[in-house]
Motif scaffolding. Structure first.
Motif, PDB file in Angstrom:
ATOM      1  N   ASP A 161       2.736  -4.695   5.206  1.00 31.54           N
ATOM      2  CA  ASP A 161       1.794  -4.630   4.090  1.00 31.54           C
ATOM      3  C   ASP A 161       2.202  -3.591   3.048  1.00 31.54           C
ATOM      4  O   ASP A 161       1.398  -3.180   2.213  1.00 31.54           O
ATOM      5  CB  ASP A 161       0.379  -4.340   4.602  1.00 31.54           C
ATOM      6  N   ARG A 173       0.211   0.053  -0.246  1.00 27.78           N
ATOM      7  CA  ARG A 173       0.143  -0.078   1.209  1.00 27.78           C
ATOM      8  C   ARG A 173      -1.231  -0.615   1.550  1.00 27.78           C
ATOM      9  O   ARG A 173      -2.252  -0.044   1.147  1.00 27.78           O
ATOM     10  CB  ARG A 173       0.369   1.282   1.888  1.00 27.78           C
ATOM     11  N   ALA A 174      -1.243  -1.742   2.254  1.00 26.54           N
ATOM     12  CA  ALA A 174      -2.496  -2.425   2.594  1.00 26.54           C
ATOM     13  C   ALA A 174      -3.311  -2.736   1.342  1.00 26.54           C
ATOM     14  O   ALA A 174      -4.543  -2.656   1.342  1.00 26.54           O
ATOM     15  CB  ALA A 174      -3.312  -1.594   3.577  1.00 26.54           C
TER      16      ALA A 174
END
Length: 254
Positions: A161, A173-174
């Motif tokens: 991710d 990120r994510a």
């Protein structure tokens, strides 16, 4: 000269190109300078196969004449040449008033630190020692060309991710943006571009810091810890230490 590695167009497991850009509209023009006929021929053929337009010469004098007459996008320059060595070639090119600066990658069997420092101080952009790994040499050439604006940078890279966009210099990120310093971004981009490969601290130091820290690899550990706090503060952990070998960035095993 080693030539092992994935073939043209190969994609490593673990790293995905989310958005790609054309490699180049017009193939970059390289000037290869090496006095060994066999090495010069093999290297020129390999670079042509990789998509470059290549002119190859065997002496420093011919290199200066070729570079001043029709400046290439990059010069792959052997250091030990008869009559006029690679250092002198760069001095003459840099002193020519009408000559636009051309990136130079030194190629040499001499790996003494003073030779590397001298080459970079003269204005060289990289220094690769023989024998070399051909895919790495091509990657270094492409990196120099990207920095000089001769070819576009790679598209967005993604591991799990985590996404890294070298054009916009953005990281997520994510799905959430991650703010990094310029050096943190360079280090993360290097790790993602080499996803699933264990890279040593000296290699990271050489590629990210460009010899600035004279072999002190502790700076690598420091910046990896910064990245872990900013990028790896969620699961799954992506940055892993390989004791005695270096670091590797990889997604979760399936």
């Amino acid at each position: 000269m080693a030539g092992q590695g994935c073939g043209p167009g190969g994609e490593r497991a673990g790293v995905t190109r989310v958005r790609s850009t054309p490699a180049w509209d017009t193939p970059p023009r390289l000037l290869v300078v090496d006095d060994e006929d066999t090495v010069r021929g093999l290297l020129a053929d390999a670079l042509r196969f990789a998509g470059f337009t290549v002119t190859a010469v065997g002496t420093g004098a011919d290199a200066v004449e070729a570079a001043l007459g029709d400046p290439p996008d990059l010069i792959v320059l052997d250091l030990m040449l008869p009559g006029m060595d690679g250092f002198e070639v760069v001095r003459r090119l840099r002193s020519a008033r009408a000559h636009r600066p051309v990136p130079v990658l030194f190629l040499s069997a001499r790996d003494a630190p003073e030779d590397k420092v001298n080459g970079l101080s003269l204005g060289g952009d990289d220094y690769v020692t023989k024998p070399f790994h051909l895919p790495e040499l091509i990657a270094r050439i492409q990196a120099i060309l990207r920095r000089s604006g001769a070819v576009p940078v790679d598209g967005v890279l993604a591991v799990a991710d985590l996404t890294v966009d070298p054009v916009a210099r953005e990281v997520t990120r994510a799905g959430r943006p991650v703010r990094l310093s310029p050096t943190e971004f360079k280090l993360l981009h290097f790790l993602v571009a080499h996803a699933d490969q264990v890279v040593s601290k000296p290699r990271i130091l050489e590629d990210v810091w460009r010899y600035d820290f004279a072999g002190d690899t502790s700076i690598v550990d420091t910046y990896v810890s910064y990245l872990r706090r900013k990028v790896d503060n969620v699961e799954p952990k992506l940055i892993h230490t390989v004791r005695g070998a270096g670091y590797v960035l990889r997604g979760p095993r399936r």
